[in-house]
Design an enzyme around this catalytic site. Structure first.
Site, PDB file in Angstrom:
ATOM      1  N   SER A  62     -48.295 -16.020  35.222  1.00 34.58           N
ATOM      2  CA  SER A  62     -47.924 -16.457  33.863  1.00 34.58           C
ATOM      3  C   SER A  62     -47.404 -15.319  32.981  1.00 34.58           C
ATOM      4  O   SER A  62     -47.842 -14.179  33.098  1.00 34.58           O
ATOM      5  CB  SER A  62     -49.136 -17.083  33.186  1.00 34.58           C
ATOM      6  OG  SER A  62     -49.527 -18.202  33.911  1.00 34.58           O
TER       7      SER A  62
ATOM      8  N   GLU B 261     -41.227 -16.825  30.548  1.00 35.54           N
ATOM      9  CA  GLU B 261     -41.657 -18.179  30.903  1.00 35.54           C
ATOM     10  C   GLU B 261     -41.980 -18.960  29.621  1.00 35.54           C
ATOM     11  O   GLU B 261     -41.492 -20.059  29.419  1.00 35.54           O
ATOM     12  CB  GLU B 261     -42.911 -18.105  31.785  1.00 35.54           C
ATOM     13  CG  GLU B 261     -43.454 -19.471  32.152  1.00 35.54           C
ATOM     14  CD  GLU B 261     -44.863 -19.437  32.728  1.00 35.54           C
ATOM     15  OE1 GLU B 261     -45.529 -18.388  32.670  1.00 35.54           O
ATOM     16  OE2 GLU B 261     -45.302 -20.489  33.217  1.00 35.54           O
TER      17      GLU B 261
ATOM     18  N   ASP C 206     -49.723 -25.982  27.732  1.00 37.64           N
ATOM     19  CA  ASP C 206     -50.448 -25.879  29.002  1.00 37.64           C
ATOM     20  C   ASP C 206     -51.199 -27.159  29.314  1.00 37.64           C
ATOM     21  O   ASP C 206     -51.404 -27.502  30.474  1.00 37.64           O
ATOM     22  CB  ASP C 206     -51.464 -24.726  28.947  1.00 37.64           C
ATOM     23  CG  ASP C 206     -50.818 -23.386  29.242  1.00 37.64           C
ATOM     24  OD1 ASP C 206     -49.640 -23.368  29.618  1.00 37.64           O
ATOM     25  OD2 ASP C 206     -51.502 -22.352  29.091  1.00 37.64           O
TER      26      ASP C 206
ATOM     27  N   GLN D 192     -50.645 -20.528  53.707  1.00 32.28           N
ATOM     28  CA  GLN D 192     -50.841 -21.502  54.801  1.00 32.28           C
ATOM     29  C   GLN D 192     -50.586 -22.942  54.344  1.00 32.28           C
ATOM     30  O   GLN D 192     -50.113 -23.767  55.130  1.00 32.28           O
ATOM     31  CB  GLN D 192     -52.220 -21.328  55.484  1.00 32.28           C
ATOM     32  CG  GLN D 192     -53.443 -21.394  54.586  1.00 32.28           C
ATOM     33  CD  GLN D 192     -53.758 -20.081  53.856  1.00 32.28           C
ATOM     34  OE1 GLN D 192     -52.930 -19.186  53.786  1.00 32.28           O
ATOM     35  NE2 GLN D 192     -54.950 -19.985  53.293  1.00 32.28           N
TER      36      GLN D 192
ATOM     37  N   ASN E  23     -49.942 -17.996  42.831  1.00 29.72           N
ATOM     38  CA  ASN E  23     -49.876 -16.532  42.714  1.00 29.72           C
ATOM     39  C   ASN E  23     -48.627 -16.018  43.459  1.00 29.72           C
ATOM     40  O   ASN E  23     -47.795 -16.797  43.922  1.00 29.72           O
ATOM     41  CB  ASN E  23     -51.180 -15.895  43.213  1.00 29.72           C
ATOM     42  CG  ASN E  23     -51.457 -16.209  44.681  1.00 29.72           C
ATOM     43  OD1 ASN E  23     -50.563 -16.625  45.413  1.00 29.72           O
ATOM     44  ND2 ASN E  23     -52.692 -16.022  45.088  1.00 29.72           N
TER      45      ASN E  23
ATOM     46  N   GLN F  52     -52.707 -16.096  27.886  1.00 24.55           N
ATOM     47  CA  GLN F  52     -51.963 -15.954  29.144  1.00 24.55           C
ATOM     48  C   GLN F  52     -52.443 -14.763  29.963  1.00 24.55           C
ATOM     49  O   GLN F  52     -52.393 -14.785  31.189  1.00 24.55           O
ATOM     50  CB  GLN F  52     -50.459 -15.880  28.886  1.00 24.55           C
ATOM     51  CG  GLN F  52     -49.906 -17.174  28.321  1.00 24.55           C
ATOM     52  CD  GLN F  52     -50.365 -18.414  29.086  1.00 24.55           C
ATOM     53  OE1 GLN F  52     -49.944 -18.654  30.206  1.00 24.55           O
ATOM     54  NE2 GLN F  52     -51.255 -19.213  28.495  1.00 24.55           N
TER      55      GLN F  52
ATOM     56  N   GLU G  18      -3.727 -30.314  53.397  1.00 25.83           N
ATOM     57  CA  GLU G  18      -4.884 -29.607  53.984  1.00 25.83           C
ATOM     58  C   GLU G  18      -4.835 -29.655  55.511  1.00 25.83           C
ATOM     59  O   GLU G  18      -5.727 -29.140  56.185  1.00 25.83           O
ATOM     60  CB  GLU G  18      -6.203 -30.223  53.482  1.00 25.83           C
ATOM     61  CG  GLU G  18      -6.530 -29.815  52.043  1.00 25.83           C
ATOM     62  CD  GLU G  18      -7.956 -30.171  51.606  1.00 25.83           C
ATOM     63  OE1 GLU G  18      -8.638 -30.920  52.327  1.00 25.83           O
ATOM     64  OE2 GLU G  18      -8.364 -29.682  50.536  1.00 25.83           O
TER      65      GLU G  18
HETATM   66  N1  LIG Z   1     -45.490 -20.369  36.233  1.00 21.93           N
HETATM   67  C1  LIG Z   1     -46.242 -21.418  36.069  1.00 21.93           C
HETATM   68  O1  LIG Z   1     -45.744 -22.494  35.741  1.00 21.93           O
HETATM   69  C2  LIG Z   1     -47.715 -21.316  36.272  1.00 21.93           C
HETATM   70  C3  LIG Z   1     -48.558 -22.402  35.943  1.00 21.93           C
HETATM   71  C4  LIG Z   1     -49.923 -22.282  36.195  1.00 21.93           C
HETATM   72  C5  LIG Z   1     -50.431 -21.119  36.802  1.00 21.93           C
HETATM   73  N2  LIG Z   1     -49.583 -20.094  37.085  1.00 21.93           N
HETATM   74  C6  LIG Z   1     -50.036 -18.899  37.804  1.00 21.93           C
HETATM   75  O2  LIG Z   1     -50.565 -19.341  39.044  1.00 21.93           O
HETATM   76  C7  LIG Z   1     -51.366 -18.330  39.577  1.00 21.93           C
HETATM   77  C8  LIG Z   1     -52.584 -18.940  40.250  1.00 21.93           C
HETATM   78  O3  LIG Z   1     -53.053 -17.973  41.133  1.00 21.93           O
HETATM   79  P1  LIG Z   1     -54.448 -18.029  41.838  1.00 21.93           P
HETATM   80  O4  LIG Z   1     -54.582 -16.784  42.661  1.00 21.93           O
HETATM   81  O5  LIG Z   1     -55.493 -18.332  40.833  1.00 21.93           O
HETATM   82  O6  LIG Z   1     -54.414 -19.312  42.760  1.00 21.93           O
HETATM   83  P2  LIG Z   1     -53.479 -19.722  43.997  1.00 21.93           P
HETATM   84  O7  LIG Z   1     -54.009 -21.028  44.452  1.00 21.93           O
HETATM   85  O8  LIG Z   1     -52.048 -19.609  43.643  1.00 21.93           O
HETATM   86  O9  LIG Z   1     -53.732 -18.643  45.122  1.00 21.93           O
HETATM   87  C9  LIG Z   1     -54.962 -18.551  45.777  1.00 21.93           C
HETATM   88  C10 LIG Z   1     -54.725 -18.447  47.261  1.00 21.93           C
HETATM   89  O10 LIG Z   1     -53.945 -17.299  47.576  1.00 21.93           O
HETATM   90  C11 LIG Z   1     -54.259 -16.860  48.873  1.00 21.93           C
HETATM   91  N3  LIG Z   1     -54.432 -15.388  48.888  1.00 21.93           N
HETATM   92  C12 LIG Z   1     -55.250 -14.668  48.097  1.00 21.93           C
HETATM   93  N4  LIG Z   1     -55.143 -13.343  48.412  1.00 21.93           N
HETATM   94  C13 LIG Z   1     -54.248 -13.254  49.404  1.00 21.93           C
HETATM   95  C14 LIG Z   1     -53.702 -12.158  50.165  1.00 21.93           C
HETATM   96  N5  LIG Z   1     -54.071 -10.894  49.930  1.00 21.93           N
HETATM   97  N6  LIG Z   1     -52.773 -12.422  51.098  1.00 21.93           N
HETATM   98  C15 LIG Z   1     -52.388 -13.696  51.324  1.00 21.93           C
HETATM   99  N7  LIG Z   1     -52.876 -14.768  50.659  1.00 21.93           N
HETATM  100  C16 LIG Z   1     -53.786 -14.546  49.715  1.00 21.93           C
HETATM  101  C17 LIG Z   1     -55.540 -17.561  49.302  1.00 21.93           C
HETATM  102  O11 LIG Z   1     -55.255 -18.480  50.307  1.00 21.93           O
HETATM  103  C18 LIG Z   1     -56.000 -18.264  48.046  1.00 21.93           C
HETATM  104  O12 LIG Z   1     -56.571 -19.521  48.307  1.00 21.93           O
HETATM  105  C19 LIG Z   1     -51.698 -17.393  38.434  1.00 21.93           C
HETATM  106  O13 LIG Z   1     -50.984 -16.195  38.652  1.00 21.93           O
HETATM  107  C20 LIG Z   1     -51.174 -18.123  37.203  1.00 21.93           C
HETATM  108  O14 LIG Z   1     -50.720 -17.225  36.235  1.00 21.93           O
HETATM  109  C21 LIG Z   1     -48.254 -20.193  36.852  1.00 21.93           C
HETATM  110  N1  LIG Z   2     -50.099 -21.168  31.440  1.00 22.17           N
HETATM  111  C1  LIG Z   2     -49.939 -21.707  32.765  1.00 22.17           C
HETATM  112  C2  LIG Z   2     -48.476 -21.631  33.110  1.00 22.17           C
HETATM  113  O1  LIG Z   2     -48.039 -20.338  33.184  1.00 22.17           O
HETATM  114  C3  LIG Z   2     -50.419 -23.125  32.901  1.00 22.17           C
HETATM  115  C4  LIG Z   2     -51.876 -23.377  32.675  1.00 22.17           C
HETATM  116  C5  LIG Z   2     -52.686 -24.253  33.329  1.00 22.17           C
HETATM  117  N2  LIG Z   2     -53.896 -24.160  32.764  1.00 22.17           N
HETATM  118  C6  LIG Z   2     -53.841 -23.314  31.800  1.00 22.17           C
HETATM  119  N3  LIG Z   2     -52.610 -22.807  31.747  1.00 22.17           N
HETATM  120 ZN   LIG Z   3     -52.111 -21.078  30.665  1.00 22.48          ZN
END
Ligand SMILES: NC(=O)c1ccc[n+]([C@@H]2O[C@H](COP(=O)([O-])OP(=O)(O)OC[C@H]3O[C@@H](n4cnc5c(N)ncnc54)[C@H](O)[C@@H]3O)[C@@H](O)[C@H]2O)c1
Ligand SMILES: N[C@H](CO)Cc1c[nH]c[nH+]1
Ligand SMILES: [Zn+2]
Length: 427
Positions: free
Chosen positions: A233, A322, A356, A186, A209, A255, A410
């Protein structure tokens, strides 16, 4: 953890599959929510905040009072840590500024390129399983250096309907202009279409996520740019007998604790190291507060033995992690040969956690194999390159007839005329 002995290249893609749901499953939900937010605005945002975050709210914007309260709640030790991290992130990103490029391609024809900040941007700060306030620094610091005007931040509300104070503290410190208590699909839909409370932006940044990541990808179909798909991650470590097993295990768990769908992999030319790391992982796991999450992620993880470093490098490039940690006698070989990775960490004293939080590099990085074709967030992510040109009378005389010939070929007569008229005026 799954131990794999010398896998043949034909099965690499199978064993390295990410534990993520298929995009199709999630896309159905994402499309539905996008449609509703586009039609109903805040009303739809409220509905899905109530479904997914269990919160009923009609006011999403964080007030000045809430920010003041947050600032007062942050212990000074954490404020100092945030300051140090911010300084290093600033230094590394500020150094990425580039000079304007200017060339006189032929006498009288001057071409140059300059960068301009993207004016309205949206930052997504994850808050589902942990309030990632470090991500605020990673996105808002380069946005401020770039000169972005409107910086909107969305992050999910907690069970009390609030955003974690450290997220608010960091946002306030880094010049975010509006903070909204909205998360998940949303939030991305809101920043894509604009609602009564959420401004529409030109580009959306930030990790999340799988739901958030698929939502960002859908946003691009509605004219909004995104940094990259930055989902659950991932970490791949290549290590040999020069590595410290306890350090390797601690990095894998760092991670794994992000989410049950994180993926951590060890590739090694040493069976002894693999055995030692496995034992270390089990013992370190026991004392982790997020043991249940990390344990689930570890179930999907792989310990892969390969016969030599060339095979290891090929496999790593095929996977495109990553994060890539190198703890090997041959670190130069891996540094020179790696072509697909978001961010690389070299040596026994370079934990992934450093990137991080505080070393200065950006932690918003491509996952799910997107390191093959996307960069992580950097200063350029917040800017666009624009080209300029100025042609003198001499210059149009120098290139005019080439333009006329090409336009004619052209079949574009009006293009040709725009030059012919000018050339005639100079006869
Ligand atoms: N690649 C990167 O650079 C990086 C960096 C930091 C974190 N991450 C990743 O970010 C992610 C953070 O995820 P998170 O879940 O903690 O927080 P988030 O904020 O990404 O997601 C939470 C939100 O997802 C929604 N949600 C939950 N279940 C749902 C469903 N079944 N259907 C629809 N919407 C739903 C809700 O609105 C909730 O507030 C982790 O997977 C972490 O590994 C990646
Ligand atoms: N490892 C995450 C990126 O995949 C970033 C993060 C934020 N806080 C801790 N770790
Ligand atoms: Zn991390």
């Amino acid at each position: 953890m799954n131990k794999i002995d010398n896998p043949k290249p034909e099965i690499w893609s199978e064993i390295l599959k990410r534990p993520t749901k298929t995009v199709d499953d999630i896309e159905i939900t994402v499309k539905e929510i996008f449609k509703e937010v586009q039609r109903k605005g805040d009303e739809a945002v409220a509905k899905y905040t109530s479904i997914f975050d269990g919160i009923s709210q009609d006011n999403y914007e964080v007030s000045e009072e809430e920010i003041k309260e947050a600032i007062s709640l942050i212990p000074s030790e954490l404020k100092e840590a945030i300051e140090l991290a911010k300084e290093n992130i600033y230094k590394f990103h500020n150094a990425q500024k580039t000079e304007r490029v200017e060339v006189e391609t032929i006498e009288g024809v001057n071409c140059w390129q300059e960068k301009r900040p993207i004016q309205k941007i949206g930052l997504y700060i994850p808050g589902g399983t942990a309030p990632l306030f470090s991500t605020v620094l990673m996105l808002a610091v380069p946005a401020e250096i770039a000169g972005c005007k409107e910086i909107v931040l969305c992050s999910p509300p907690d069970k009390k309907g609030k955003i974690n104070p450290a997220i608010l503290y960091a946002a306030n410190l880094c010049g975010v202009t509006k903070i909204l208590k909205v998360g998940g699909i949303q939030a991305i839909a809101g920043m894509t279409f604009g609602t009564q409370s959420i401004p529409k932006v030109y580009k959306i940044f930030g990790p999340g996520n799988q739901f958030v990541t698929v939502a960002k990808q859908l946003a691009t179909q509605f004219g909004v740019a995104i940094d990259m798909p930055a989902g659950p991650s991932e970490l791949l470590i290549v290590a040999d007998d020069t590595a410290v097993p306890a350090f390797v295990a601690s990095d894998l768990l760092s991670q794994a604790e992000h989410g049950t769908d994180s993926q951590v992999i060890l590739v090694s030319t040493s069976k002894k190291l693999i055995e030692e790391v496995e034992k270390e992982v089990q013992s370190q796991l026991e004392v982790l507060p997020r043991k249940a999450i990390a344990e689930k992620a570890i179930e999907n993880s792989k310990l892969i033995y390969v016969e030599n470093d060339q095979i290891a490098l090929d496999l790593i490039n095929e996977y495109g992690p990553e994060h890539f940690i190198i703890c090997s006698e041959y670190d130069d070989f891996y540094c020179n040969g790696i072509v697909n990775a978001g961010s690389v960490f070299i040596g026994n004293y370079t934990p992934e956690s450093a990137g991080d939080y505080a070393s200065g590099t950006n932690h918003t990085l491509p996952t799910n194999g997107y390191a093959k074709n996307y960069s992580g967030v950097n200063l350029d992510s917040f800017m666009k390159s624009m080209t300029f040109q100025k042609i003198t009378k001499e210059g149009i005389l120098n290139i005019g007839s080439a333009i006329e010939t090409m336009a004619e070929a052209e079949g574009l007569q009006a293009h040709k005329n725009a030059v012919t008229l000018r050339l005639k005026s100079l006869e």
